[in-house]
Design a protein around this motif. Structure first.
Motif, PDB file in Angstrom:
ATOM      1  N   THR A  48      23.254  54.742  -4.901  1.00 40.00           N
ATOM      2  CA  THR A  48      22.073  55.218  -5.625  1.00 40.00           C
ATOM      3  C   THR A  48      22.486  55.978  -6.873  1.00 40.00           C
ATOM      4  OG1 THR A  48      20.802  55.343  -3.579  1.00 40.00           O
ATOM      5  CG2 THR A  48      19.974  56.615  -5.453  1.00 40.00           C
ATOM      6  N   MET A  49      23.458  56.873  -6.740  1.00 39.20           N
ATOM      7  CA  MET A  49      23.939  57.639  -7.888  1.00 39.20           C
ATOM      8  C   MET A  49      24.570  56.725  -8.934  1.00 39.20           C
ATOM      9  SD  MET A  49      22.941  60.664  -7.479  1.00 39.20           S
ATOM     10  CE  MET A  49      23.707  61.219  -8.977  1.00 39.20           C
ATOM     11  N   ILE A  50      25.336  55.738  -8.503  1.00 35.25           N
ATOM     12  CA  ILE A  50      25.958  54.790  -9.436  1.00 35.25           C
ATOM     13  C   ILE A  50      24.884  54.049 -10.227  1.00 35.25           C
ATOM     14  CG2 ILE A  50      27.324  52.666  -9.561  1.00 35.25           C
ATOM     15  CD1 ILE A  50      28.906  53.825  -7.115  1.00 35.25           C
ATOM     16  N   HIS A  51      23.829  53.630  -9.544  1.00 34.98           N
ATOM     17  CA  HIS A  51      22.728  52.931 -10.205  1.00 34.98           C
ATOM     18  C   HIS A  51      22.036  53.832 -11.225  1.00 34.98           C
ATOM     19  CE1 HIS A  51      19.325  50.252 -10.755  1.00 34.98           C
ATOM     20  NE2 HIS A  51      18.533  51.294 -10.541  1.00 34.98           N
ATOM     21  N   VAL A  52      21.722  55.052 -10.828  1.00 34.27           N
ATOM     22  CA  VAL A  52      21.024  55.992 -11.712  1.00 34.27           C
ATOM     23  C   VAL A  52      21.885  56.311 -12.936  1.00 34.27           C
ATOM     24  CG1 VAL A  52      20.157  58.373 -11.896  1.00 34.27           C
ATOM     25  CG2 VAL A  52      19.592  56.978  -9.898  1.00 34.27           C
ATOM     26  N   ILE A  53      23.163  56.539 -12.730  1.00 35.85           N
ATOM     27  CA  ILE A  53      24.074  56.843 -13.836  1.00 35.85           C
ATOM     28  C   ILE A  53      24.146  55.667 -14.805  1.00 35.85           C
ATOM     29  CG2 ILE A  53      26.520  57.193 -14.395  1.00 35.85           C
ATOM     30  CD1 ILE A  53      26.559  58.942 -11.753  1.00 35.85           C
ATOM     31  N   GLY A  54      24.260  54.456 -14.272  1.00 32.10           N
ATOM     32  CA  GLY A  54      24.297  53.269 -15.117  1.00 32.10           C
ATOM     33  C   GLY A  54      23.023  53.089 -15.919  1.00 32.10           C
ATOM     34  N   ARG A  55      21.874  53.294 -15.277  1.00 34.21           N
ATOM     35  CA  ARG A  55      20.574  53.169 -15.973  1.00 34.21           C
ATOM     36  C   ARG A  55      20.428  54.208 -17.081  1.00 34.21           C
ATOM     37  NH1 ARG A  55      15.979  50.426 -13.673  1.00 34.21           N
ATOM     38  NH2 ARG A  55      15.094  51.271 -15.591  1.00 34.21           N
ATOM     39  N   ALA A  56      21.095  55.354 -16.913  1.00 31.11           N
ATOM     40  CA  ALA A  56      21.021  56.423 -17.912  1.00 31.11           C
ATOM     41  C   ALA A  56      22.079  56.274 -19.001  1.00 31.11           C
ATOM     42  CB  ALA A  56      21.150  57.782 -17.224  1.00 31.11           C
ATOM     43  N   GLY A  57      22.855  55.187 -18.957  1.00 25.72           N
ATOM     44  CA  GLY A  57      23.846  54.930 -19.995  1.00 25.72           C
ATOM     45  C   GLY A  57      25.217  55.495 -19.724  1.00 25.72           C
ATOM     46  N   GLY A  58      25.458  55.938 -18.503  1.00 27.48           N
ATOM     47  CA  GLY A  58      26.759  56.490 -18.155  1.00 27.48           C
ATOM     48  C   GLY A  58      27.637  55.484 -17.438  1.00 27.48           C
ATOM     49  N   ALA A  59      28.847  55.907 -17.167  1.00 25.24           N
ATOM     50  CA  ALA A  59      29.796  55.077 -16.430  1.00 25.24           C
ATOM     51  C   ALA A  59      30.520  55.933 -15.403  1.00 25.24           C
ATOM     52  CB  ALA A  59      30.812  54.453 -17.383  1.00 25.24           C
ATOM     53  N   VAL A  60      30.629  55.443 -14.189  1.00 25.95           N
ATOM     54  CA  VAL A  60      31.379  56.144 -13.146  1.00 25.95           C
ATOM     55  C   VAL A  60      32.863  55.922 -13.427  1.00 25.95           C
ATOM     56  CG1 VAL A  60      31.865  56.262 -10.681  1.00 25.95           C
ATOM     57  CG2 VAL A  60      29.525  55.914 -11.474  1.00 25.95           C
ATOM     58  N   VAL A  61      33.604  57.007 -13.526  1.00 24.00           N
ATOM     59  CA  VAL A  61      35.027  56.891 -13.826  1.00 24.00           C
ATOM     60  C   VAL A  61      35.911  57.198 -12.629  1.00 24.00           C
ATOM     61  CG1 VAL A  61      34.759  57.307 -16.297  1.00 24.00           C
ATOM     62  CG2 VAL A  61      35.128  59.233 -14.778  1.00 24.00           C
ATOM     63  N   ASN A  62      35.321  57.764 -11.553  1.00 23.49           N
ATOM     64  CA  ASN A  62      36.119  58.065 -10.367  1.00 23.49           C
ATOM     65  C   ASN A  62      35.191  58.229  -9.171  1.00 23.49           C
ATOM     66  OD1 ASN A  62      37.723  59.363  -8.360  1.00 23.49           O
ATOM     67  ND2 ASN A  62      39.094  60.112  -9.944  1.00 23.49           N
ATOM     68  N   LEU A  63      35.548  57.598  -8.081  1.00 27.02           N
ATOM     69  CA  LEU A  63      34.875  57.789  -6.789  1.00 27.02           C
ATOM     70  C   LEU A  63      35.892  58.386  -5.832  1.00 27.02           C
ATOM     71  CD1 LEU A  63      33.021  54.391  -6.364  1.00 27.02           C
ATOM     72  CD2 LEU A  63      31.941  56.621  -6.570  1.00 27.02           C
ATOM     73  N   ARG A  64      35.496  59.462  -5.167  1.00 29.37           N
ATOM     74  CA  ARG A  64      36.417  60.080  -4.225  1.00 29.37           C
ATOM     75  C   ARG A  64      35.623  60.716  -3.095  1.00 29.37           C
ATOM     76  NH1 ARG A  64      41.908  62.492  -5.999  1.00 29.37           N
ATOM     77  NH2 ARG A  64      41.593  60.601  -7.167  1.00 29.37           N
ATOM     78  N   GLY A  65      35.835  60.225  -1.893  1.00 27.67           N
ATOM     79  CA  GLY A  65      35.145  60.786  -0.734  1.00 27.67           C
ATOM     80  C   GLY A  65      33.643  60.678  -0.854  1.00 27.67           C
ATOM     81  N   ASP A  66      32.972  61.822  -0.876  1.00 25.00           N
ATOM     82  CA  ASP A  66      31.509  61.849  -0.957  1.00 25.00           C
ATOM     83  C   ASP A  66      31.029  62.208  -2.356  1.00 25.00           C
ATOM     84  OD1 ASP A  66      32.224  64.481  -1.109  1.00 25.00           O
ATOM     85  OD2 ASP A  66      30.881  65.189   0.441  1.00 25.00           O
ATOM     86  N   GLY A  67      31.873  62.049  -3.355  1.00 20.10           N
ATOM     87  CA  GLY A  67      31.492  62.429  -4.701  1.00 20.10           C
ATOM     88  C   GLY A  67      31.973  61.453  -5.747  1.00 20.10           C
ATOM     89  N   LEU A  68      31.589  61.751  -6.989  1.00 19.41           N
ATOM     90  CA  LEU A  68      31.997  60.897  -8.095  1.00 19.41           C
ATOM     91  C   LEU A  68      32.040  61.701  -9.376  1.00 19.41           C
ATOM     92  CD1 LEU A  68      29.267  60.246  -9.963  1.00 19.41           C
ATOM     93  CD2 LEU A  68      28.744  58.770  -8.038  1.00 19.41           C
ATOM     94  N   ILE A  69      32.728  61.140 -10.360  1.00 14.31           N
ATOM     95  CA  ILE A  69      32.758  61.692 -11.704  1.00 14.31           C
ATOM     96  C   ILE A  69      32.246  60.614 -12.638  1.00 14.31           C
ATOM     97  CG2 ILE A  69      34.204  62.597 -13.564  1.00 14.31           C
ATOM     98  CD1 ILE A  69      36.084  63.677 -11.380  1.00 14.31           C
ATOM     99  N   ALA A  70      31.320  61.000 -13.517  1.00 16.87           N
ATOM    100  CA  ALA A  70      30.726  60.053 -14.461  1.00 16.87           C
ATOM    101  C   ALA A  70      30.854  60.598 -15.871  1.00 16.87           C
ATOM    102  CB  ALA A  70      29.254  59.828 -14.123  1.00 16.87           C
ATOM    103  N   ALA A  71      30.886  59.679 -16.834  1.00 19.55           N
ATOM    104  CA  ALA A  71      30.960  60.053 -18.245  1.00 19.55           C
ATOM    105  C   ALA A  71      29.822  59.391 -18.999  1.00 19.55           C
ATOM    106  CB  ALA A  71      32.300  59.645 -18.829  1.00 19.55           C
ATOM    107  N   PHE A  72      29.289  60.114 -19.942  1.00 19.79           N
ATOM    108  CA  PHE A  72      28.242  59.609 -20.833  1.00 19.79           C
ATOM    109  C   PHE A  72      28.724  59.797 -22.264  1.00 19.79           C
ATOM    110  CE2 PHE A  72      26.198  60.824 -16.939  1.00 19.79           C
ATOM    111  CZ  PHE A  72      25.191  59.906 -16.768  1.00 19.79           C
ATOM    112  N   GLY A  73      28.421  58.811 -23.110  1.00 21.70           N
ATOM    113  CA  GLY A  73      28.779  58.916 -24.512  1.00 21.70           C
ATOM    114  C   GLY A  73      29.967  58.079 -24.912  1.00 21.70           C
ATOM    115  N   PHE A  74      30.626  57.454 -23.953  1.00 23.77           N
ATOM    116  CA  PHE A  74      31.781  56.597 -24.236  1.00 23.77           C
ATOM    117  C   PHE A  74      31.381  55.145 -24.148  1.00 23.77           C
ATOM    118  CE2 PHE A  74      33.904  60.447 -22.634  1.00 23.77           C
ATOM    119  CZ  PHE A  74      34.778  60.664 -23.678  1.00 23.77           C
ATOM    120  N   THR A  75      30.464  54.708 -24.972  1.00 26.89           N
ATOM    121  CA  THR A  75      30.026  53.318 -24.914  1.00 26.89           C
ATOM    122  C   THR A  75      30.635  52.508 -26.038  1.00 26.89           C
ATOM    123  OG1 THR A  75      28.061  53.889 -26.184  1.00 26.89           O
ATOM    124  CG2 THR A  75      27.860  53.892 -23.773  1.00 26.89           C
TER     125      THR A  75
END
Length: 75
Positions: A48-75
């Motif tokens: 769900t978070m991956i989908h929401v981040i993608g729809r908002a123009g971001g990209a997931v750069v790391n998945l680890r356990g129960d969390g993630l790191i996303a970046a926006f602005g690097f398109t």
């Protein structure tokens, strides 16, 4: 600007936002829910978070356990 390799000694001015998302108190949640329900929670939350981040123009750069790191602005 688009993400690209820059020659050594040069720079590119750009904006970026990095977001860290994590399930709060996930170990305690896991003790209460049990393994199967915790698995289902995490495997519902992360996609769900991956989908929401993608729809908002971001990209997931790391998945680890129960969390993630996303970046926006690097398109």
């Amino acid at each position: 600007p688009a993400l690209r390799a820059l020659p050594v000694g040069t720079a590119c001015k750009a904006w970026a936002v990095v977001v860290s998302v994590d399930l709060r108190k996930s170990s305690q949640i896991a003790l209460c829910l049990g393994a199967k329900n915790t698995y289902e929670l995490i495997h519902t939350f992360l996609p769900t978070m991956i989908h929401v981040i993608g729809r908002a123009g971001g990209a997931v750069v790391n998945l680890r356990g129960d969390g993630l790191i996303a970046a926006f602005g690097f398109t």
